[in-house]
Every structure is written in structure tokens, then in C-alpha cells.
Design a protein around this motif. Structure first.
Motif, short mmCIF file in Angstrom:
data_model
loop_
_atom_site.label_atom_id
_atom_site.label_comp_id
_atom_site.label_asym_id
_atom_site.label_seq_id
_atom_site.Cartn_x
_atom_site.Cartn_y
_atom_site.Cartn_z
N MET A 135 0.86 -1.20 0.00
CA MET A 135 0.00 0.00 0.00
C MET A 135 0.89 1.23 0.00
SD MET A 135 -2.97 1.13 2.72
CE MET A 135 -4.16 -0.05 2.09
N LYS A 136 0.39 2.32 -0.56
CA LYS A 136 1.10 3.58 -0.57
C LYS A 136 0.13 4.70 -0.20
CE LYS A 136 0.46 4.05 -5.58
NZ LYS A 136 1.15 4.17 -6.87
N THR A 162 3.39 10.48 -4.08
CA THR A 162 3.06 9.25 -3.37
C THR A 162 4.28 8.68 -2.69
OG1 THR A 162 3.44 7.89 -5.33
CG2 THR A 162 1.20 8.73 -4.99
N GLU A 182 5.54 4.77 -0.81
CA GLU A 182 5.24 3.40 -0.41
C GLU A 182 5.36 3.27 1.11
OE1 GLU A 182 4.25 0.71 -1.85
OE2 GLU A 182 4.21 1.38 -3.95
N THR A 226 5.80 2.66 9.46
CA THR A 226 6.08 3.98 8.89
C THR A 226 5.72 5.02 9.93
OG1 THR A 226 5.59 3.20 6.65
CG2 THR A 226 5.56 5.58 7.02
N TRP A 250 -3.46 -3.45 6.98
CA TRP A 250 -2.74 -2.21 7.29
C TRP A 250 -3.45 -1.48 8.41
CZ3 TRP A 250 1.97 -0.98 5.53
CH2 TRP A 250 2.45 -1.68 4.40
N SER A 300 -7.89 0.81 1.00
CA SER A 300 -7.64 1.65 -0.17
C SER A 300 -8.74 2.70 -0.29
CB SER A 300 -7.58 0.79 -1.43
OG SER A 300 -7.35 1.59 -2.56
N CYS A 347 -4.82 6.67 1.29
CA CYS A 347 -4.27 5.33 1.14
C CYS A 347 -4.64 4.79 -0.24
CB CYS A 347 -4.78 4.39 2.22
SG CYS A 347 -4.36 4.92 3.89
N ASP A 396 -3.81 1.35 -3.13
CA ASP A 396 -3.15 0.08 -3.39
C ASP A 396 -1.90 0.32 -4.22
OD1 ASP A 396 -4.97 -1.43 -2.00
OD2 ASP A 396 -6.30 -1.68 -3.73
N SER A 397 -0.85 -0.46 -3.94
CA SER A 397 0.39 -0.28 -4.67
C SER A 397 0.25 -0.68 -6.13
CB SER A 397 1.50 -1.10 -4.02
OG SER A 397 1.73 -0.63 -2.71
#
Length: 500
Positions: A1-2, A14, A16, A22, A54, A80, A93, A95-96
Motif C-alpha cells: 500500500m502507498k 506518493t 510506499e 512507517t 494495514w 484503499s 491510502c 493500493d500499490s
């Protein structure tokens, strides 16, 4: 996720997320640094649990953390599209990588509804999320197409092919539309009620617009006939960011670590000292806010020093024998400056450091806390020596007693900065202060008793002499001194009336 920055200087960028964690906050060692108002030093942490979810954890921040406008109490789950609010910063948020597109269910041909091939088809109906400002999250239309009036199955069965499909350009009657794609036709009573509501809303809107036009016309006429015409509406008061100050001193020499931090935010001052090797730890959060006059004085002195015009990239400094640095961050109104230096490389920086020491540290008796351990121990031993000498001579010189108490207190304040076990002199200073204060109270009570006795015997001159003896012992700024002085004045007036 980013995550994506939704506002501020990094809008659209953005980053990651790190599964192990984090960190988000105002300090420079955070993964995501947000140097702005409303953000705590270590504000929140985003991490991934064993199940792959997450999560965001609020780290006891002052202003809290919001996910989709809902305050985080402990830990909250992220998905997301979720929007995180930290201070004035909005983070979304994402999705990567996009999920693979699913196969849309077969429906009867016609222009009624075309499933989107770009939208993934979920197997379970998700609860709708709150739409946030700045971004629109399209809904998956194919996931809302049921195959029956019961619960939606995981994989909807394809609709049976019609016996005579209509061409794509031909209109489709409601009877030909697959069941569940449109609501049932409303009855006549519902349609009539809807029409009435729509008509009443239109009439209300027209009335509001007409009233606004009449009010505007009256306002313009009054401006034309006024002796002092108003050409422009009054300017709105400029909103300024509150005063923020962060001052840090840190040095590392071998295994010895010294760190002192003073922070002013929302008018409150917070002080932290950490020197583990010398067993010195101190923390204080002042409950009373700083006076507005003091903050305005600080702002003006910092502006006059030229600190707000400093540029970090033009300041350099190194330390050969040990690693040390000092940092000052100041922000108020539309101004902000954050500078970190090593050694004495900036005269302007040193000037602001002196302003902080004189205006805050000395004013609140915090200067001793920011000193190194050798200097503190040296001062403490000096104060203890003076106190012991003064206390030993109180029989011949009673006025030495207040001097002994003051120096005992100064020594004790410095010894209390050390963790247990404290220096051996700490117990000597504590016991000496207790004896000196007890002796001072004994002298006070005995003196009051003598004054009362002389007054009752009408020996006013002796009563006044006893008051003078007590006044020589107690400090002039103490309440006891003021009470004795007032009592002496009353006795002098009594003696003057008797003599007359």
C-alpha cells in the motif's frame, strides 16, 4: 500500500508504506516528516499485521489522528481510499498495484447498463466508505447487479439469453430490462408527491434569490446616499499561525550522551533533559501558558536578530572530537525557519540562543537544567559550603539564617537533577535545609511571644525592639517580614498616643 499527499507542497506525490512500520511526525527522524502546526513530534505509526491488514496507531498525539473524519482511538484499520488527517495534512491510502479485472456477468444485450471492464468485480458486497474531499472514488456498477431478489451470491449466474434480442440502437422497454437493474416503477401517488416536493423546493429557491436581490439593492442604495460611502467591505482579519519554538542541544562523546529540549507550542512550555550516564533525567510540562506579552517579546527579538532569514544550506560546521549539534525551529504567522548547527558557526544562531536562555530559561529558573554535569556539581558544592558556614554562625549573627536557607535550597535543586542513587551531598543539603527552616520557625514563634508579652505589659519600646530584631532575620520580600512590620507600626502608634 502507498499514500498520496492530498494538499500542501507535496500535493500529488506518493510514498510506499513500510510493512514493518512507517513513522509520521514533526521530528526529522520520522519516515514521513510533517513540520507544521497540529502535528506532534511523533504523531502516528502505520504498520502491517500478521494477517496482512494495514493499521494506523495514534502515538498519544496532542491533536489526535482521523481516518475518514473518525478519530483514532488506539488503532484503526486502513483500506484503499481511506483518508488520514494529521494536523492540516491529508493523506490518502492507495493500493500499490491495481487488482486484476474480473469477468463481468452476462446480461441481456441492450443499452441499459454496460459493465465496466476497468473496474474489478468483488466477490463480497463492501460497505460504502465516506467520500472525502478532493477525490472521487467511482463505484463498481457490475457488483450491484443481482441475479435474484435474495442475497447476492459470490459469483452471479449469467442471465438467460433472450429469444429475440433487440438491436443495440433500439429502445428497451422496462419489461425487457433484467430484474434488479432498475427500481420498480413508482405508483401514481408517489410520482405526484415527488412533483409537489420538487415544485415547493423551486418556489423556495426563487424566494431566497429574490430576497437576496432586494437586500443587495437596498445595500447599494444606502452606500450611494451615505456621507461616507463604503467602497469596499471591511477586510477580513488575517489568520496567523500560532507561535511555535523548538530548541535542542545534543552531544555525544564516547558513551556519554547529553540531550536537552525546550518546546513551546499552543502557549505551553515543555522541558526535557536526558543524560543517562550521569543519571540525570528531568521532565516538566508547565500547566500555566506563557504570558502573551512574553511571547510577543520573543517574536520581536527573534525578528530583530535576523534568524528568520537564515538558510540551512549556507550554514556548515563540524565537530572533531565528539558529535554535537544545536537546533532552533521557530514559526509564527507566515514565517518559518528551522536551522541545525555544529559548534559556533553562526553569529545569528548564537544570538537567538542567548535570547532563549535569557527570556525563558532564566525567567523560569531552568538555566541550571541545561548545564553539563560537571558545572552543576561544582555549583551545588559551592552553595552547600556557603549554607553550612552561615548556619554554624547563626548564634552570633542571626541574620545568617535566611542566607543559609537560600543556599541550602540552591544546592538541593541541583542535586535533585540526578537519578537515584543521588550524590552523597544531597542528603547533607536536605537535612541542613530542614534544620535551618525549623530554627527559623522557632525564632519566629519565640519573637511573637515576646512582642505579645511586652505589649500586654505596656512596655512598647521593648516590643518595638523585639520587632526590629525579627525584621533583621527575615527576608524583606517574605510574608512573615510584612506581618512583623505591620505589627510594629501598630505598636508605634499606640505608644505615640500614650505619650501624647
Amino acid at each position: 500500500m502507498k499514500i498520496m499527499y492530498l494538499n500542501g507542497a507535496l500535493t500529488g506525490q506518493t510514498m510506499e508504506l513500510i510493512p514493518s512500520g512507517t513513522m509520521i511526525g514533526r521530528e526529522s527522524d520520522n519516515t514521513i516528516q510533517l513540520p507544521m502546526g497540529g502535528v506532534s513530534r511523533y504523531h502516528a505509526k502505520i504498520e502491517r499485521d500478521a494477517a496482512g491488514n494495514w493499521l494506523i496507531r495514534d502515538l498519544g498525539s496532542t491533536n489526535g489522528t482521523l481516518v475518514d473524519d473518525i478519530p483514532v482511538e488506539g488503532v484503526a484499520r486502513l483500506a484503499s481510499g481511506s483518508v488520514i488527517t494529521i494536523g492540516d495534512q491529508l493523506l490518502r491510502c492507495m493500493d500499490s498495484a491495481p487488482a486484476p479485472a474480473g469477468n463481468p456477468p452476462s446480461v441481456q444485450p441492450g443499452p441499459a447498463v454496460q459493465p465496466s471492464s476497468a473496474s474489478p468485480q468483488p466477490t463480497v458486497q463492501q460497505s460504502p466508505q465516506v467520500q472525502q474531499p478532493f477525490f472521487f472514488r467511482p463505484q463498481n456498477t457490475t457488483s450491484n447487479v443481482p441475479t435474484s431478489t435474495g442475497p447476492v451470491p459470490e459469483m452471479p449466474k449469467p442471465a438467460p439469453a433472450p429469444s429475440a434480442p433487440s438491436p443495440a440502437s433500439a429502445p428497451v422497454s422496462p419489461a425487457e430490462v433484467p430484474h434488479g437493474l432498475f427500481k420498480k416503477k413508482q405508483n401514481a401517488a408517489q410520482q405526484a408527491n415527488h412533483t409537489k416536493k420538487l415544485l415547493s423546493n423551486v418556489i423556495f429557491a426563487l424566494i431566497v434569490i429574490l430576497a437576496a436581490c432586494v437586500g443587495l439593492w437596498i445595500f447599494l442604495k444606502l452606500n450611494e446616499t451615505s456621507q461616507t460611502p463604503v467602497n469596499q467591505p471591511p477586510a477580513k482579519k488575517k489568520v496567523e499561525n500560532p507561535f511555535v519554538l523548538y530548541y535542542e542541544k545534543e552531544s555525544v562523546s564516547g558513551t556519554a550522551v547529553f540531550r536537552f529540549v525546550l518546546q513551546v507550542e499552543n502557549g505551553l512550555m515543555e522541558v526535557t533533559l536526558d543524560e543517562p550516564q550521569n543519571k540525570r533525567r528531568y521532565y516538566e510540562l508547565f500547566k500555566e501558558p506563557l504570558p502573551d506579552t512574553l511571547i510577543e517579546k520573543l517574536k520581536q527579538q527573534i525578528l530583530d536578530s535576523g534568524f528568520m532569514d537564515l538558510q540551512q544550506e549556507k550554514i556548515a560546521g563540524t565537530s572533531q572530537d565528539n558529535r554535537q549539534h544545536r537546533r532552533i525551529m521557530v514559526g509564527f504567522g507566515s514565517k518559518f525557519c528551522d536551522v541545525k548547527v555544529s559548534n559556533d558557526v553562526s553569529e545569528t544562531f548564537n544570538r537567538v540562543e542567548t535570547i532563549i536562555n535569557e527570556t525563558l530559561l532564566d525567567e523560569y529558573d531552568l538555566g541550571v537544567i541545561s548545564q553539563n554535569v560537571d558545572r552543576i556539581l561544582e555549583d551545588a558544592r559551592t552553595f552547600l559550603f556557603v549554607a553550612e558556614e552561615a548556619f554554624r554562625n547563626i548564634d552570633t549573627t542571626p541574620s545568617n539564617l535566611p542566607k543559609a536557607i537560600v543556599n541550602y535550597r540552591l544546592a538541593l535543586r541541583r542535586y535533585q537533577l540526578f537519578d537515584d542513587p543521588k550524590p552523597a551531598e544531597w542528603k547533607t543539603a536536605r537535612d541542613g535545609l530542614a534544620k535551618a527552616e525549623a530554627k527559623l520557625e522557632e525564632i519566629h514563634q519565640e519573637g511573637l511571644k515576646n512582642v505579645r508579652l511586652f505589649y500586654e505589659q505596656r512596655e512598647y519600646d521593648k516590643a518595638i525592639a523585639e520587632c526590629n530584631r525579627l525584621l533583621d532575620i527575615f527576608p524583606p520580600d517574605s510574608k512573615t517580614y510584612q506581618a512583623i512590620r505591620e505589627n510594629k507600626i501598630k505598636i508605634e502608634k499606640k505608644m505615640s498616643l500614650r505619650n501624647n
